[in-house]
Motif scaffolding. Structure first.
Motif, PDB file in Angstrom:
ATOM      1  N   ARG A  97      23.318  30.441 101.290  1.00 62.97           N
ATOM      2  CA  ARG A  97      23.373  31.889 101.466  1.00 62.97           C
ATOM      3  C   ARG A  97      22.411  32.539 100.485  1.00 62.97           C
ATOM      4  NH1 ARG A  97      27.178  30.529  97.788  1.00 62.97           N
ATOM      5  NH2 ARG A  97      27.386  31.892  95.973  1.00 62.97           N
ATOM      6  N   THR A  98      22.184  33.794 100.699  1.00 60.76           N
ATOM      7  CA  THR A  98      21.399  34.566  99.749  1.00 60.76           C
ATOM      8  C   THR A  98      22.074  34.514  98.393  1.00 60.76           C
ATOM      9  OG1 THR A  98      20.639  36.060 101.466  1.00 60.76           O
ATOM     10  CG2 THR A  98      20.496  36.834  99.196  1.00 60.76           C
ATOM     11  N   GLY A  99      21.318  34.178  97.383  1.00 59.39           N
ATOM     12  CA  GLY A  99      21.875  34.085  96.042  1.00 59.39           C
ATOM     13  C   GLY A  99      22.228  32.679  95.647  1.00 59.39           C
ATOM     14  N   ALA A 100      22.310  31.763  96.607  1.00 63.32           N
ATOM     15  CA  ALA A 100      22.581  30.368  96.267  1.00 63.32           C
ATOM     16  C   ALA A 100      21.290  29.715  95.805  1.00 63.32           C
ATOM     17  CB  ALA A 100      23.137  29.629  97.466  1.00 63.32           C
ATOM     18  N   HIS A 101      21.371  28.898  94.787  1.00 64.09           N
ATOM     19  CA  HIS A 101      20.158  28.317  94.246  1.00 64.09           C
ATOM     20  C   HIS A 101      20.091  26.806  94.411  1.00 64.09           C
ATOM     21  CE1 HIS A 101      18.220  31.862  92.576  1.00 64.09           C
ATOM     22  NE2 HIS A 101      19.432  32.311  92.439  1.00 64.09           N
ATOM     23  N   GLU A 102      21.029  26.241  95.119  1.00 66.31           N
ATOM     24  CA  GLU A 102      20.908  24.810  95.374  1.00 66.31           C
ATOM     25  C   GLU A 102      20.335  24.614  96.757  1.00 66.31           C
ATOM     26  OE1 GLU A 102      24.296  22.406  94.639  1.00 66.31           O
ATOM     27  OE2 GLU A 102      23.306  20.581  95.340  1.00 66.31           O
ATOM     28  N   GLN A 103      19.202  23.980  96.808  1.00 65.46           N
ATOM     29  CA  GLN A 103      18.580  23.655  98.073  1.00 65.46           C
ATOM     30  C   GLN A 103      18.898  22.211  98.417  1.00 65.46           C
ATOM     31  OE1 GLN A 103      14.434  24.814  98.316  1.00 65.46           O
ATOM     32  NE2 GLN A 103      14.830  26.719  97.220  1.00 65.46           N
ATOM     33  N   TYR A 104      19.245  21.990  99.659  1.00 64.76           N
ATOM     34  CA  TYR A 104      19.559  20.651 100.154  1.00 64.76           C
ATOM     35  C   TYR A 104      18.355  20.179 100.959  1.00 64.76           C
ATOM     36  CZ  TYR A 104      24.346  21.714  98.796  1.00 64.76           C
ATOM     37  OH  TYR A 104      25.469  22.043  98.081  1.00 64.76           O
TER      38      TYR A 104
ATOM     39  N   TYR B  25       7.144  24.966  81.364  1.00 64.61           N
ATOM     40  CA  TYR B  25       6.837  25.892  82.444  1.00 64.61           C
ATOM     41  C   TYR B  25       6.078  27.097  81.906  1.00 64.61           C
ATOM     42  CZ  TYR B  25      10.575  28.852  80.700  1.00 64.61           C
ATOM     43  OH  TYR B  25      11.343  29.654  79.908  1.00 64.61           O
ATOM     44  N   SER B  26       5.443  27.787  82.831  1.00 63.49           N
ATOM     45  CA  SER B  26       4.733  29.004  82.500  1.00 63.49           C
ATOM     46  C   SER B  26       5.133  30.072  83.507  1.00 63.49           C
ATOM     47  CB  SER B  26       3.224  28.777  82.553  1.00 63.49           C
ATOM     48  OG  SER B  26       2.520  29.992  82.388  1.00 63.49           O
ATOM     49  N   SER B  27       5.532  31.235  82.996  1.00 64.00           N
ATOM     50  CA  SER B  27       5.930  32.304  83.894  1.00 64.00           C
ATOM     51  C   SER B  27       5.846  33.637  83.172  1.00 64.00           C
ATOM     52  CB  SER B  27       7.359  32.077  84.399  1.00 64.00           C
ATOM     53  OG  SER B  27       7.777  33.158  85.204  1.00 64.00           O
ATOM     54  N   SER B  28       5.484  34.670  83.892  1.00 63.76           N
ATOM     55  CA  SER B  28       5.414  36.011  83.320  1.00 63.76           C
ATOM     56  C   SER B  28       6.766  36.721  83.406  1.00 63.76           C
ATOM     57  CB  SER B  28       4.344  36.841  84.042  1.00 63.76           C
ATOM     58  OG  SER B  28       4.629  36.898  85.427  1.00 63.76           O
ATOM     59  N   VAL B  29       7.708  36.111  84.121  1.00 63.64           N
ATOM     60  CA  VAL B  29       9.051  36.675  84.250  1.00 63.64           C
ATOM     61  C   VAL B  29      10.052  35.575  83.921  1.00 63.64           C
ATOM     62  CG1 VAL B  29       8.350  38.354  85.984  1.00 63.64           C
ATOM     63  CG2 VAL B  29       9.196  36.119  86.702  1.00 63.64           C
ATOM     64  N   SER B  30      11.299  35.978  83.736  1.00 64.80           N
ATOM     65  CA  SER B  30      12.332  34.976  83.496  1.00 64.80           C
ATOM     66  C   SER B  30      12.515  34.140  84.759  1.00 64.80           C
ATOM     67  CB  SER B  30      13.646  35.641  83.107  1.00 64.80           C
ATOM     68  OG  SER B  30      14.090  36.496  84.143  1.00 64.80           O
ATOM     69  N   VAL B  31      12.936  32.927  84.564  1.00 63.88           N
ATOM     70  CA  VAL B  31      13.078  31.998  85.688  1.00 63.88           C
ATOM     71  C   VAL B  31      14.392  31.259  85.618  1.00 63.88           C
ATOM     72  CG1 VAL B  31      10.603  31.617  86.010  1.00 63.88           C
ATOM     73  CG2 VAL B  31      11.885  30.177  84.412  1.00 63.88           C
ATOM     74  N   TYR B  32      14.770  30.705  86.740  1.00 65.80           N
ATOM     75  CA  TYR B  32      15.836  29.726  86.795  1.00 65.80           C
ATOM     76  C   TYR B  32      15.170  28.341  86.755  1.00 65.80           C
ATOM     77  CZ  TYR B  32      18.926  33.525  88.333  1.00 65.80           C
ATOM     78  OH  TYR B  32      19.652  34.684  88.427  1.00 65.80           O
ATOM     79  N   LEU B  33      15.851  27.368  86.192  1.00 62.30           N
ATOM     80  CA  LEU B  33      15.271  26.050  85.963  1.00 62.30           C
ATOM     81  C   LEU B  33      16.132  24.961  86.589  1.00 62.30           C
ATOM     82  CD1 LEU B  33      14.625  27.023  82.343  1.00 62.30           C
ATOM     83  CD2 LEU B  33      12.773  26.152  83.759  1.00 62.30           C
ATOM     84  N   PHE B  34      15.476  23.948  87.131  1.00 63.54           N
ATOM     85  CA  PHE B  34      16.171  22.901  87.861  1.00 63.54           C
ATOM     86  C   PHE B  34      15.553  21.540  87.556  1.00 63.54           C
ATOM     87  CE2 PHE B  34      18.150  25.941  90.794  1.00 63.54           C
ATOM     88  CZ  PHE B  34      17.274  27.014  90.703  1.00 63.54           C
ATOM     89  N   TRP B  35      16.387  20.518  87.651  1.00 68.98           N
ATOM     90  CA  TRP B  35      15.906  19.153  87.756  1.00 68.98           C
ATOM     91  C   TRP B  35      16.440  18.569  89.059  1.00 68.98           C
ATOM     92  CZ3 TRP B  35      12.367  16.293  85.263  1.00 68.98           C
ATOM     93  CH2 TRP B  35      11.932  16.719  83.996  1.00 68.98           C
ATOM     94  N   TYR B  36      15.516  18.043  89.858  1.00 65.71           N
ATOM     95  CA  TYR B  36      15.872  17.327  91.075  1.00 65.71           C
ATOM     96  C   TYR B  36      15.538  15.856  90.883  1.00 65.71           C
ATOM     97  CZ  TYR B  36      16.736  21.441  94.005  1.00 65.71           C
ATOM     98  OH  TYR B  36      17.269  22.585  94.565  1.00 65.71           O
ATOM     99  N   VAL B  37      16.277  14.994  91.588  1.00 61.67           N
ATOM    100  CA  VAL B  37      16.046  13.557  91.498  1.00 61.67           C
ATOM    101  C   VAL B  37      15.863  13.006  92.900  1.00 61.67           C
ATOM    102  CG1 VAL B  37      18.544  13.071  91.454  1.00 61.67           C
ATOM    103  CG2 VAL B  37      16.934  11.345  90.640  1.00 61.67           C
ATOM    104  N   GLN B  38      14.960  12.070  93.016  1.00 64.33           N
ATOM    105  CA  GLN B  38      14.729  11.388  94.291  1.00 64.33           C
ATOM    106  C   GLN B  38      14.858   9.897  94.074  1.00 64.33           C
ATOM    107  OE1 GLN B  38      10.905  12.130  96.203  1.00 64.33           O
ATOM    108  NE2 GLN B  38      11.851  11.924  98.194  1.00 64.33           N
ATOM    109  N   LEU B  46      19.719  17.814  93.909  1.00 64.84           N
ATOM    110  CA  LEU B  46      19.805  18.591  92.684  1.00 64.84           C
ATOM    111  C   LEU B  46      20.564  17.801  91.627  1.00 64.84           C
ATOM    112  CD1 LEU B  46      19.304  21.312  91.255  1.00 64.84           C
ATOM    113  CD2 LEU B  46      21.551  22.015  92.085  1.00 64.84           C
ATOM    114  N   LEU B  47      19.988  17.693  90.436  1.00 63.66           N
ATOM    115  CA  LEU B  47      20.632  16.980  89.333  1.00 63.66           C
ATOM    116  C   LEU B  47      21.365  17.962  88.416  1.00 63.66           C
ATOM    117  CD1 LEU B  47      20.955  14.199  87.940  1.00 63.66           C
ATOM    118  CD2 LEU B  47      18.853  14.702  86.678  1.00 63.66           C
ATOM    119  N   LEU B  48      20.671  19.021  88.016  1.00 61.55           N
ATOM    120  CA  LEU B  48      21.303  20.063  87.210  1.00 61.55           C
ATOM    121  C   LEU B  48      20.443  21.317  87.261  1.00 61.55           C
ATOM    122  CD1 LEU B  48      19.365  19.891  84.539  1.00 61.55           C
ATOM    123  CD2 LEU B  48      20.988  18.162  83.776  1.00 61.55           C
ATOM    124  N   LYS B  49      21.027  22.418  86.812  1.00 64.71           N
ATOM    125  CA  LYS B  49      20.314  23.695  86.877  1.00 64.71           C
ATOM    126  C   LYS B  49      20.741  24.584  85.727  1.00 64.71           C
ATOM    127  CE  LYS B  49      23.747  25.683  90.036  1.00 64.71           C
ATOM    128  NZ  LYS B  49      23.998  26.166  91.430  1.00 64.71           N
TER     129      LYS B  49
END
Lengths: 114, 118
Positions: A97-104, B25-38, B46-49
């Motif tokens: 949904r909008t606002g969710a940050h986990e992509q599958y 990372y480089s960004s001019s605004v605040s960001v959300y951060l993630f680690w994905y694993v394959q 998604l591993l963590l966020k």
């Protein structure tokens, strides 16, 4: 439940031919993304669909690339007149949904252009 | 615009050794951060966020990452790795909510292949 599925899993095509890649998102997921992963590189964003809003096509590398999605269902990514540099793994992802940050993510389609 | 740099393309370690996978990372605004694993022959997971709050986030399988705003880093660590941790790890960022709508477009690093040897 079922995850994101993509078809075909592998596609080999001759330079100049058109290809169509398919993505089935998780049921109920309103957001759908396409990414491309070239060998040895990270994923590149291609296009984003959110519900019935106009898609964000800012990542499409050329006008040979296009994508469609009807409502919140299947999406197809079409590459016309394929070139060897189009060879990559094409990944589809959906989120709830909008606002969710986990992509599958789906397993991807490996495209090889000969 | 955002960009992500993973400083190591490959990290070989022995089983039960500690590991750190680096991400800046480089960004001019605040960001959300993630680690994905394959994992081999599997899709990205998604591993963590990190979205907000505590700068240290943990996964269910023993990995942790710490958001360091001053160093613009989000390094991934595990004190003791297992053979089953062998995989490719991707760091990613996305812009936060803006204007009441969310846009989760991810910008990925180039990936780090972690190989755990017995």
């Amino acid at each position: 439940g079922a995850g994101v599925s993509q078809s075909p899993s592998n596609k080999v095509t001759e330079k100049g031919k058109d290809v169509e890649l398919r993505c089935d998102p998780i049921s109920g997921h309103t957001a759908l993304y396409w990414y491309r992963q070239r060998l040895g590189q990270g994923l590149e964003f291609l296009i984003y669909f959110q519900g019935n809003s106009a898609p964000d096509k800012s990542g499409l590398p050329s006008d040979r690339f296009s994508a469609e999605r009807t409502g919140e269902s299947v999406s197809t990514l079409t590459i016309q007149r394929t070139q060897q540099e189009d060879s990559a793994v094409y990944l589809c992802a959906s989120s709830r949904r909008t606002g969710a940050h986990e992509q599958y993510f789906g397993p991807g389609t490996r495209l090889t252009v000969t | 615009a955002q960009s992500v740099t993973q400083l190591d393309s490959q990290v070989p370690v022995f089983e039960e050794a500690p590991v750190e996978l680096r991400c800046n990372y480089s960004s001019s605004v605040s960001v959300y951060l993630f680690w994905y694993v394959q994992y081999p022959n599997q899709g990205l997971q998604l591993l963590l966020k990190y979205l907000s709050g505590s700068t240290l986030v943990e996964s269910i399988n023993g990995f942790e990452a710490e958001f360091n705003k001053s160093q613009t880093s989000f390094h991934l660590r595990k004190p003791s790795v297992h053979i089953s941790d062998t995989a490719e790890y991707f760091c990613a960022v996305s812009p936060p909510n803006a204007g009441g709508t969310s846009y989760g477009k991810l910008t990925f690093g180039q990936g780090t292949i972690l190989t755990v040897h017995p």
